[in-house]
Scaffold this active site. Structure first.
Site, PDB file in Angstrom:
ATOM      1  N   SER A 126       5.088  39.029 -64.230  1.00 41.19           N
ATOM      2  CA  SER A 126       5.925  39.443 -63.104  1.00 41.19           C
ATOM      3  C   SER A 126       7.159  38.559 -63.027  1.00 41.19           C
ATOM      4  CB  SER A 126       5.098  39.272 -61.823  1.00 41.19           C
ATOM      5  OG  SER A 126       5.916  39.344 -60.682  1.00 41.19           O
ATOM      6  N   LYS A 139      -0.157  34.365 -62.528  1.00 33.94           N
ATOM      7  CA  LYS A 139       0.669  34.945 -63.605  1.00 33.94           C
ATOM      8  C   LYS A 139       1.214  33.829 -64.492  1.00 33.94           C
ATOM      9  CE  LYS A 139       0.147  39.207 -62.528  1.00 33.94           C
ATOM     10  NZ  LYS A 139      -0.743  40.002 -63.361  1.00 33.94           N
ATOM     11  N   ARG A 163      11.022  36.999 -44.253  1.00 30.86           N
ATOM     12  CA  ARG A 163       9.611  36.833 -44.616  1.00 30.86           C
ATOM     13  C   ARG A 163       9.503  35.536 -45.435  1.00 30.86           C
ATOM     14  NH1 ARG A 163       7.031  41.652 -48.180  1.00 30.86           N
ATOM     15  NH2 ARG A 163       8.585  40.869 -49.632  1.00 30.86           N
ATOM     16  N   GLY A 178       9.001  32.844 -48.123  1.00 27.95           N
ATOM     17  CA  GLY A 178       8.866  32.946 -49.589  1.00 27.95           C
ATOM     18  C   GLY A 178       9.856  33.905 -50.227  1.00 27.95           C
ATOM     19  N   ASP A 179      10.530  34.759 -49.416  1.00 24.14           N
ATOM     20  CA  ASP A 179      11.489  35.715 -49.990  1.00 24.14           C
ATOM     21  C   ASP A 179      12.760  35.002 -50.470  1.00 24.14           C
ATOM     22  OD1 ASP A 179       9.970  37.959 -49.776  1.00 24.14           O
ATOM     23  OD2 ASP A 179      11.087  38.860 -48.117  1.00 24.14           O
ATOM     24  N   TYR A 199      -0.877  34.084 -56.067  1.00 29.52           N
ATOM     25  CA  TYR A 199      -0.796  35.250 -56.968  1.00 29.52           C
ATOM     26  C   TYR A 199       0.162  34.948 -58.124  1.00 29.52           C
ATOM     27  CZ  TYR A 199       1.150  39.467 -58.924  1.00 29.52           C
ATOM     28  OH  TYR A 199       1.623  40.390 -59.819  1.00 29.52           O
TER      29      TYR A 199
HETATM   30  P1  NAD Z   1      -3.073  48.040 -59.081  1.00 29.63           P
HETATM   31  O1  NAD Z   1      -3.835  47.232 -58.086  1.00 29.63           O
HETATM   32  O2  NAD Z   1      -2.667  49.423 -58.725  1.00 29.63           O
HETATM   33  O3  NAD Z   1      -3.888  48.085 -60.462  1.00 29.63           O
HETATM   34  C1  NAD Z   1      -4.704  47.032 -60.902  1.00 29.63           C
HETATM   35  C2  NAD Z   1      -6.065  47.628 -61.281  1.00 29.63           C
HETATM   36  O4  NAD Z   1      -6.917  46.565 -61.733  1.00 29.63           O
HETATM   37  C3  NAD Z   1      -6.771  48.297 -60.109  1.00 29.63           C
HETATM   38  O5  NAD Z   1      -7.117  49.628 -60.467  1.00 29.63           O
HETATM   39  C4  NAD Z   1      -8.022  47.435 -59.868  1.00 29.63           C
HETATM   40  O6  NAD Z   1      -9.124  48.216 -59.457  1.00 29.63           O
HETATM   41  C5  NAD Z   1      -8.225  46.799 -61.233  1.00 29.63           C
HETATM   42  N1  NAD Z   1      -8.916  45.504 -61.243  1.00 29.63           N
HETATM   43  C6  NAD Z   1      -8.618  44.391 -60.513  1.00 29.63           C
HETATM   44  N2  NAD Z   1      -9.471  43.397 -60.811  1.00 29.63           N
HETATM   45  C7  NAD Z   1     -10.322  43.883 -61.769  1.00 29.63           C
HETATM   46  C8  NAD Z   1     -11.438  43.334 -62.465  1.00 29.63           C
HETATM   47  N3  NAD Z   1     -11.874  42.089 -62.253  1.00 29.63           N
HETATM   48  N4  NAD Z   1     -12.090  44.113 -63.365  1.00 29.63           N
HETATM   49  C9  NAD Z   1     -11.677  45.389 -63.591  1.00 29.63           C
HETATM   50  N5  NAD Z   1     -10.635  45.967 -62.950  1.00 29.63           N
HETATM   51  C10 NAD Z   1      -9.973  45.219 -62.043  1.00 29.63           C
HETATM   52  O7  NAD Z   1      -1.794  47.164 -59.487  1.00 29.63           O
HETATM   53  P2  NAD Z   1      -0.486  47.595 -60.295  1.00 29.63           P
HETATM   54  O8  NAD Z   1       0.642  47.634 -59.342  1.00 29.63           O
HETATM   55  O9  NAD Z   1      -0.770  48.756 -61.150  1.00 29.63           O
HETATM   56  O10 NAD Z   1      -0.299  46.282 -61.172  1.00 29.63           O
HETATM   57  C11 NAD Z   1      -0.806  46.194 -62.493  1.00 29.63           C
HETATM   58  C12 NAD Z   1      -0.542  44.798 -63.012  1.00 29.63           C
HETATM   59  O11 NAD Z   1       0.864  44.534 -62.983  1.00 29.63           O
HETATM   60  C13 NAD Z   1      -1.199  43.690 -62.180  1.00 29.63           C
HETATM   61  O12 NAD Z   1      -1.655  42.685 -63.053  1.00 29.63           O
HETATM   62  C14 NAD Z   1      -0.058  43.178 -61.320  1.00 29.63           C
HETATM   63  O13 NAD Z   1      -0.224  41.831 -60.964  1.00 29.63           O
HETATM   64  C15 NAD Z   1       1.119  43.340 -62.266  1.00 29.63           C
HETATM   65  N6  NAD Z   1       2.421  43.482 -61.566  1.00 29.63           N
HETATM   66  C16 NAD Z   1       2.546  44.411 -60.582  1.00 29.63           C
HETATM   67  C17 NAD Z   1       3.749  44.525 -59.895  1.00 29.63           C
HETATM   68  C18 NAD Z   1       3.905  45.507 -58.758  1.00 29.63           C
HETATM   69  O14 NAD Z   1       4.800  45.314 -57.936  1.00 29.63           O
HETATM   70  N7  NAD Z   1       3.086  46.550 -58.670  1.00 29.63           N
HETATM   71  C19 NAD Z   1       4.837  43.715 -60.258  1.00 29.63           C
HETATM   72  C20 NAD Z   1       4.677  42.786 -61.289  1.00 29.63           C
HETATM   73  C21 NAD Z   1       3.451  42.682 -61.937  1.00 29.63           C
HETATM   74  C1  WQD Z   2      11.485  43.916 -51.526  1.00 28.78           C
HETATM   75  C2  WQD Z   2      12.584  43.607 -50.494  1.00 28.78           C
HETATM   76  C3  WQD Z   2      11.859  42.161 -48.713  1.00 28.78           C
HETATM   77  C4  WQD Z   2       8.972  44.981 -47.009  1.00 28.78           C
HETATM   78  C5  WQD Z   2       6.772  41.651 -54.528  1.00 28.78           C
HETATM   79  C6  WQD Z   2       5.992  40.487 -55.070  1.00 28.78           C
HETATM   80  C7  WQD Z   2       6.266  40.310 -56.538  1.00 28.78           C
HETATM   81  C8  WQD Z   2       6.019  41.613 -57.308  1.00 28.78           C
HETATM   82  C9  WQD Z   2       6.709  42.789 -56.677  1.00 28.78           C
HETATM   83  C10 WQD Z   2       3.852  41.609 -58.283  1.00 28.78           C
HETATM   84  C11 WQD Z   2      12.604  42.146 -50.046  1.00 28.78           C
HETATM   85  C12 WQD Z   2      12.206  43.530 -48.178  1.00 28.78           C
HETATM   86  C13 WQD Z   2       9.940  44.389 -47.794  1.00 28.78           C
HETATM   87  C14 WQD Z   2       9.279  45.295 -45.656  1.00 28.78           C
HETATM   88  C15 WQD Z   2      11.502  44.434 -46.009  1.00 28.78           C
HETATM   89  N1  WQD Z   2       4.632  41.965 -57.349  1.00 28.78           N
HETATM   90  N2  WQD Z   2      11.177  44.134 -47.311  1.00 28.78           N
HETATM   91  N3  WQD Z   2      10.539  45.017 -45.218  1.00 28.78           N
HETATM   92  O1  WQD Z   2       8.899  40.695 -52.429  1.00 28.78           O
HETATM   93  O2  WQD Z   2      10.560  41.473 -54.166  1.00 28.78           O
HETATM   94  O3  WQD Z   2       8.170  41.414 -54.716  1.00 28.78           O
HETATM   95  O4  WQD Z   2       6.411  42.843 -55.271  1.00 28.78           O
HETATM   96  O5  WQD Z   2       4.063  40.861 -59.182  1.00 28.78           O
HETATM   97  O6  WQD Z   2       5.407  39.287 -56.971  1.00 28.78           O
HETATM   98  O7  WQD Z   2       6.352  39.308 -54.349  1.00 28.78           O
HETATM   99  O8  WQD Z   2       8.959  43.122 -53.157  1.00 28.78           O
HETATM  100  O9  WQD Z   2       8.803  45.294 -52.007  1.00 28.78           O
HETATM  101  O10 WQD Z   2       7.758  43.261 -50.918  1.00 28.78           O
HETATM  102  O11 WQD Z   2      10.240  43.443 -51.026  1.00 28.78           O
HETATM  103  O12 WQD Z   2      12.607  44.202 -45.539  1.00 28.78           O
HETATM  104  O13 WQD Z   2       8.425  45.790 -44.913  1.00 28.78           O
HETATM  105  O14 WQD Z   2      12.317  44.368 -49.316  1.00 28.78           O
HETATM  106  O15 WQD Z   2      12.245  41.158 -47.836  1.00 28.78           O
HETATM  107  O16 WQD Z   2      13.949  41.799 -49.853  1.00 28.78           O
HETATM  108  P1  WQD Z   2       9.218  41.573 -53.540  1.00 28.78           P
HETATM  109  P2  WQD Z   2       8.857  43.839 -51.755  1.00 28.78           P
END
Ligand code: NAD
Ligand code: WQD
Length: 343
Positions: free
Chosen positions: A124, A153, A292, A294-295, A149
């Site tokens: 991420s 990563k 928020r 940490g943002d 979290y």
């Molecule tokens: P998601 O929660 O929709 O999908 C993750 C899946 O993993 C889920 O279906 C959950 O049931 C499964 N899972 C969790 N722990 C498990 C375990 N111990 N054994 C088996 N299955 C397990 O999330 P997503 O948005 O599809 O994200 C996928 C990956 O990408 C994650 O690793 C997440 O951290 C990473 N990621 C997501 C975002 C985002 O904003 N969605 C951004 C950056 C990175």
């Molecule tokens: C986007 C923007 C908020 C909600 C997060 C995780 C990051 C990654 C992706 C997994 C920001 C603003 C949000 C709301 C708002 N996930 N906001 N009102 O924070 O960039 O990233 O998701 O790896 O690790 O931290 O995404 O969609 O939460 O926020 O104003 O109700 O929207 O302040 O500027 P973020 P987000």
């Protein structure tokens, strides 16, 4: 030979499974369904005409996972499975360390045991923390993350890096996603958060459908053109395609490679609200709220390396992302869901 997709019924995983099947790959899914539904497997079949093999297994259960490696002919693993709620990770850090770190370790050990040497990992942009400037390139320092979290990563990236040093046959691609939005155009798969959403787009779609009363904009005094936070939003279909390209890349035995997956463009919270309203003809009431914790002000990708080495270019626009997110919300809205409203 099959591709093992962990977390393949989740949001990004399910779209990637569709893209892999459409690219002619055989796919095996492992998911414990802690944050997704079994229904997704059928929906993947509806979209592609192919029913992927599915194992409901927790990755922490090594013996059950070993059976998958024994019975399937696996050539590569794409590892999406993990917990991803930033706020929850702050209150329950051990749960995040156990689930995300242990599951990866189990997977890498089994890959070693069964001589599977191709690995793609979902990292991420959060690993960059507060960048010293934008756009953010892959060689920027990582590790100054603001929550457990993000720390998982970072730790997993280091785990993979060390393992690649110790095993010269191992090929790994770490993909650092920016902010995924959107859904498959069929409306059959998309993001379905439990409870009140943490992320911007699911919150907006729930306001649009009337489940939540208004959006709380977290701060309008950031160092950005309109004062609201700027992020690099990328369509989940583009991300899915990025994994197909990453898989191709690691087949050429490059060792460890790391890429940003973003569009390279930054959009503010107000940009998202305005575009969503214009494309979908729905009003999004909002209030300005405190920042928020940490943002950061702004975060968007330098996409040069992914373009040059992966041939990755995001195709979808912000309009597409807003339209497809709303289409998924409308198609999947259940009246019985309208229980909580954060007024
Ligand atoms: P998601 O929660 O929709 O999908 C993750 C899946 O993993 C889920 O279906 C959950 O049931 C499964 N899972 C969790 N722990 C498990 C375990 N111990 N054994 C088996 N299955 C397990 O999330 P997503 O948005 O599809 O994200 C996928 C990956 O990408 C994650 O690793 C997440 O951290 C990473 N990621 C997501 C975002 C985002 O904003 N969605 C951004 C950056 C990175
Ligand atoms: C986007 C923007 C908020 C909600 C997060 C995780 C990051 C990654 C992706 C997994 C920001 C603003 C949000 C709301 C708002 N996930 N906001 N009102 O924070 O960039 O990233 O998701 O790896 O690790 O931290 O995404 O969609 O939460 O926020 O104003 O109700 O929207 O302040 O500027 P973020 P987000």
């Amino acid at each position: 030979m099959a591709i093992l997709v962990t977390g393949g019924t989740g949001y990004i995983g399910s779209h990637t499974v569709v893209a892999l099947i459409e690219a002619g790959q055989e796919v095996v899914i492992v998911d414990n369904l802690s944050n997704s539904k079994i229904e997704v497997v059928k929906r993947i079949e509806q979209i592609t005409g192919v029913l992927p093999r599915f194992y409901q297994i927790d990755l922490l259960e090594k013996e059950q996972m070993r059976k998958v490696f024994q019975s399937e002919s696996i050539d590569a693993v794409i590892h999406f499975a993990g917990l991803k709620a930033v706020g929850e990770s702050v209150t329950m850090p051990l749960k995040y360390f156990r689930n995300n770190l242990d599951s990866t370790l189990t997977l890498l050990e089994l890959m070693e045991e069964y001589h599977v040497n191709h690995f793609v990992f979902s990292s991420s942009a959060t690993v960059y923390g507060k960048p010293k400037r934008v756009p953010i390139a892959e060689e920027f320092p990582i590790g100054e993350v603001s929550n457990p979290y993000g720390r998982t990563k970072y730790f997993i990236e280091k785990m993979i890096q060390d393992y690649c040093l110790g095993n010269p046959h191992f090929n790994a691609c770490i993909l650092r996603y920016f902010n995924p939005l959107g859904a498959h155009q069929s409306g059959l798969i998309g993001e379905e958060p439990d409870g009140i959403p943490n992320n911007l787009m699911p919150y907006i779609t729930q306001v649009a459908i009337g489940k939540l009363s208004h959006l709380k904009v977290f701060g309008n005094d950031y160092q950005t053109p309109d004062g609201t936070g700027v992020r690099d939003y990328i369509h989940v279909l583009d991300l899915a395609n990025g994994h197909v390209l990453a898989l191709k890349k690691i087949q050429s035995n490059p060792g460890l490679v790391i890429y940003n997956l973003g569009t390279g463009k930054g959009y503010s919270v107000f940009d998202i609200i305005k575009t969503f309203e214009a494309v979908n003809k729905v009003k999004i009431p909002y209030t300005i709220n405190p920042r928020r914790p940490g943002d950061i002000d702004e975060c968007y990708a330098d996409t040069t390396k992914a373009k040059k080495e992966l041939d990755f270019v995001a195709m979808y626009t912000l309009e597409d992302m807003c339209r497809d997110s709303w289409n998924f919300q409308k198609t999947n809205f259940k009246i019985t869901d309208s229980s909580h409203d954060a007024k």
